[in-house]
Design an enzyme around this catalytic site. Structure first.
Site, mmCIF file in Angstrom:
data_model
loop_
_atom_site.group_PDB
_atom_site.id
_atom_site.type_symbol
_atom_site.label_atom_id
_atom_site.label_comp_id
_atom_site.label_asym_id
_atom_site.label_seq_id
_atom_site.Cartn_x
_atom_site.Cartn_y
_atom_site.Cartn_z
ATOM 1 N N LYS A 1 6.135 -9.903 8.477
ATOM 2 C CA LYS A 1 4.725 -10.252 8.317
ATOM 3 C C LYS A 1 3.939 -9.672 9.477
ATOM 4 O O LYS A 1 4.413 -9.656 10.618
ATOM 5 C CB LYS A 1 4.573 -11.781 8.318
ATOM 6 C CG LYS A 1 3.157 -12.273 8.074
ATOM 7 C CD LYS A 1 2.778 -12.156 6.624
ATOM 8 C CE LYS A 1 1.425 -12.790 6.347
ATOM 9 N NZ LYS A 1 0.293 -12.043 6.919
ATOM 10 N N MET B 1 -5.983 -14.087 2.522
ATOM 11 C CA MET B 1 -5.001 -14.892 3.235
ATOM 12 C C MET B 1 -5.446 -15.269 4.643
ATOM 13 O O MET B 1 -5.141 -16.352 5.130
ATOM 14 C CB MET B 1 -3.657 -14.154 3.304
ATOM 15 C CG MET B 1 -3.084 -13.797 1.940
ATOM 16 S SD MET B 1 -2.736 -15.239 0.905
ATOM 17 C CE MET B 1 -1.314 -15.903 1.776
ATOM 18 N N CYS C 1 -7.481 -4.002 8.735
ATOM 19 C CA CYS C 1 -7.933 -5.366 9.010
ATOM 20 C C CYS C 1 -9.263 -5.305 9.758
ATOM 21 O O CYS C 1 -9.439 -4.449 10.628
ATOM 22 C CB CYS C 1 -6.936 -6.114 9.895
ATOM 23 S SG CYS C 1 -5.427 -6.598 9.074
ATOM 24 N N ASN D 1 -3.355 -0.534 1.473
ATOM 25 C CA ASN D 1 -3.559 -1.976 1.469
ATOM 26 C C ASN D 1 -4.376 -2.321 0.219
ATOM 27 O O ASN D 1 -4.788 -1.431 -0.524
ATOM 28 C CB ASN D 1 -4.295 -2.415 2.741
ATOM 29 C CG ASN D 1 -3.997 -3.849 3.127
ATOM 30 O OD1 ASN D 1 -3.609 -4.663 2.289
ATOM 31 N ND2 ASN D 1 -4.172 -4.172 4.398
ATOM 32 N N GLY E 1 -1.790 -5.157 -7.414
ATOM 33 C CA GLY E 1 -1.146 -5.103 -8.716
ATOM 34 C C GLY E 1 -1.577 -3.913 -9.553
ATOM 35 O O GLY E 1 -2.000 -2.871 -9.035
#
Length: 314
Positions: A46, A72, A133, A196, A224
């Site tokens: 992670k 998340m 990020c 990503n 997906g």
């Protein structure tokens, strides 16, 4: 003769090109051990921040018919938790490839600090720096800020001498492919990971007339089936532009051997599975391995190298 999925990556040998995508089934040492015992060729931790993070309020992940949406908030157990795991893994399994180690600091300074700690450690595996990020509120994620990306990589390679790859967001314009390639080619990167999730999508529960995740008023990253064409485009765009020494990890929309074959055909060397791993668990790697071998056998390919990157134009 059955097709071989043997893959060489950064002077290491893997039984197959499959890995988890960082963020999926890799939060705890239990999950990491399940990956190590699965049919995955490799696996990654992670993305770690310095300290443990709880992440965003739930629900923050939602499976939808063609993929997933999530926000998340980088939940993770903290840098030392994952560092202890990978060092212990190395010691217990000296003949195996160590896990990839992913870091995603909340600021430029934190990223540099984490990479210094890896550089000074006994870890001899591959590190992935997540540039996909946001680091500063109100600013775009790092890899959409080209000047900042160059600044970070310049500072990193002043001291970092171990194998390093970067995780990138999707790009949608040839000009952006070209600009980012010009930057990446200036540094001794081992690989780029494309892609990503596609940021800030919105999925609606029409029955309840509501969003499906709590953070950011329902806005989240899309994964997906939805993202496979964009992922393939990014893999291909960077494969055909980057220095050949910089390999490609293909991530996005891999749920079958056919999807894996297409990523490899576009030029990927390793493959990471996210949304479908979340849905099926580590047993997915058995299925993907069999499906990819079946395709290769039907096409007469004995090895992946016979077709990797050989996508034809019209």
């Amino acid at each position: 003769m059955s097709a071989s999925l043997h893959t060489s990556f950064l002077h290491s040998s893997y039984d197959n090109p499959f890995m988890n995508a960082s963020g999926v089934h890799c939060m705890t040492t239990k999950e990491l051990e399940e990956l190590s015992e699965s049919k995955a060729g490799g696996f990654i931790t992670k993305s770690a921040t310095t300290l443990q993070r709880d992440g965003n309020p739930e629900p923050r992940y939602f499976s939808v018919p063609l993929g997933s949406i999530n926000s998340m908030g980088l939940p993770n157990a903290g840098f030392e938790y994952y560092m202890s795991y990978v060092l212990d893994y190395q010691e217990k399994n000296p003949n195996l490839n160590p896990p990839f180690f992913s870091v995603a600091g909340m600021s430029v300074e934190e990223n540099l600090k984490l990479l210094r700690r890896i550089q000074d450690s006994e870890f001899y595996g591959v590190t992935e720096l997540n540039l996909s990020c946001p680091n500063v509120p109100g600013k775009p994620q790092v890899a959409y800020d080209f000047e900042l990306t160059k600044e970070i990589l310049t500072k990193v390679f002043e001291f970092f001498k171990k194998p390093l790859g970067v995780k990138l967001p999707p790009y949608f314009d040839f000009a952006h492919f070209n600009i980012m390639t010009d930057i990446l080619n200036q540094f001794p990167l081992c690989y780029v990971n494309c892609i990503n999730s596609i940021g800030n999508g919105l999925y609606i529960d029409s029955e309840n007339e509501s969003v499906v995740i709590r953070p950011k008023d329902g806005f989240g990253g899309i994964g997906g089936d939805y993202v496979k064409p964009t992922a393939l485009a990014n893999v291909r765009a960077f494969y055909t532009r980057l220095n050949p020494n910089i390999k490609i990890i293909g991530t996005g929309g891999i749920r079958s051997g056919q999807d894996a074959f297409e990523h490899l055909l576009c030029g990927a060397t390793m493959l990471q599975v996210g949304t479908e791993l979340y849905k099926e668990g580590p047993s997915i790697f058995d299925r993907l391995e069999c499906e990819l071998k079946d395709i290769m056998n039907k096409k007469g390919y004995a090895t992946i190298d016979e077709f990797r990157g050989k996508l034809k134009g019209l």
